[in-house]
Design a protein around this motif. Sequence first.
Motif, short mmCIF file in Angstrom:
data_model
loop_
_atom_site.label_atom_id
_atom_site.label_comp_id
_atom_site.label_asym_id
_atom_site.label_seq_id
_atom_site.Cartn_x
_atom_site.Cartn_y
_atom_site.Cartn_z
N ASN A 189 0.86 -1.18 0.00
CA ASN A 189 0.00 0.00 0.00
C ASN A 189 0.90 1.23 0.00
OD1 ASN A 189 -2.67 1.16 0.16
ND2 ASN A 189 -2.04 1.95 2.14
N GLY A 190 1.11 1.79 -1.17
CA GLY A 190 2.03 2.91 -1.33
C GLY A 190 2.37 3.04 -2.80
N THR A 191 3.50 2.52 -3.20
CA THR A 191 3.89 2.44 -4.60
C THR A 191 4.16 0.99 -4.93
OG1 THR A 191 6.27 2.65 -4.27
CG2 THR A 191 5.00 4.70 -4.39
N PHE A 192 4.44 0.72 -6.19
CA PHE A 192 4.76 -0.65 -6.59
C PHE A 192 6.05 -1.14 -5.93
CE2 PHE A 192 6.51 -3.83 -9.56
CZ PHE A 192 5.45 -4.72 -9.56
N GLU A 193 6.96 -0.22 -5.62
CA GLU A 193 8.24 -0.60 -5.05
C GLU A 193 8.29 -0.51 -3.54
OE1 GLU A 193 10.56 -1.93 -6.73
OE2 GLU A 193 9.69 -1.60 -8.72
N LYS A 194 7.38 0.24 -2.92
CA LYS A 194 7.49 0.46 -1.48
C LYS A 194 6.11 0.57 -0.85
CE LYS A 194 9.38 3.66 1.98
NZ LYS A 194 9.93 2.58 2.83
N SER A 195 5.90 -0.20 0.21
CA SER A 195 4.64 -0.12 0.96
C SER A 195 4.81 0.85 2.12
CB SER A 195 4.24 -1.50 1.48
OG SER A 195 3.00 -1.45 2.14
#
Length: 400
Positions: A40-46
């Motif tokens: 939940n955030g970006t594809f690389e970082k939650s």
Amino acid sequence: MKNKILLLFALLLFCSHDMYLKPDNYFLEPDAQAAIELFNGTFEKSENVIARNRMADVSLVGNGRRIAVDSTQWSERDSITILRFKTGQAGTWVAGVSTFSRTIEMTAEDFNGYLEHDGVLDMLEWRRANNTLGQNAAEEYSKHVKTIFQVGDQTSDDWKTPLGYPIEFVPLQNPYDLHPGHSLEVQLLWQGKPLANQLVYAGPPTGVHSHEPGTGHSHEASSDHKHEHEADHTHGETGEHSHEQESDHTHGETGEHSHEQESDHTHGEEGMHSHQQESGHTHKTARAEEFPQGGSAEQGHSHPLVKSLRTDADGLIKVDLTAEGVWYLRTIYLTPSEKPGLTHESNWATLTFAIGEGHSHSHDGDTHSHGEDGGIPSYFYWIGSLVLLIVLFFWFKRKD
């Protein structure tokens, strides 16, 4: 000047809170323990974990049946929510998560900034055309995410099973029958029917085995992860306000925006587009363009690997698969609302899948094997090295 600097800092710091399902590995063994991470955030970082009572549906589809996931199968590590399960027989499986809706209120300035930064340009243009840029907004939103992964070497038809979410991507071909050079057709459904003229982003491929940097591939629950009730988003210009269950938007310049349960809708470098059907604009259908993530070419951002596509009259897009790796599709469908107390409703959708990497398959008679394509099997190198060592041993022994 100070406010502009703070706004720029906020945009760099807080990324768009999209939601993605990311298997620990997209190619799994049958009857084996596995994990799927919910970002939940970006594809690389939650940015934060998701509360179980936030989930309206969690399903696994495989071997011709749909399995409801129990809440006890979820755990947490840092800011990632993790689903642990046991795979079944070989086949192409689907997992999905759908969330309950929540509401966010925004000033006109914040709402316009959100539309521009996340690239919801159809709605922004509609507001300009209808002289409503000065109207505040109360938006109801929910998120509906899916992933497709391969178990074993035998594919199945489970990949095309609609989950009945308000909005969802349904591919027309099995991604695991394809390889780079092919195209994948995907249909976008809204309330079970094709959604036409909707902007969709196709994310660039990344490594198939994907983890957060420095996590060490550990999936144990951690006591120091960021929970969804932490206020970690900015919104508005001054003061703070709170909302039920989660913080889902980030806007504005300086003030903090905090919610009780989770933060899952912010606006930053991975913005998304949506389409408002009454906008009256015409666009090319189902064609890819080199647009940045969450904005037009004129906005000064540079994310050339993300493709912006628009669905045709049948809700279809065609994704050109240019490389092996993990791909994602994402969209936001934002419309005016007739519900009391609301001005807009948005539904978010994402889909992840992998192309290539460790799976042999055929497509239209074309056998395609990944890992050692056209190369010499590794055991030849081992045998050759052993023979060389034996020859050298006897050579030097003879000289002595």
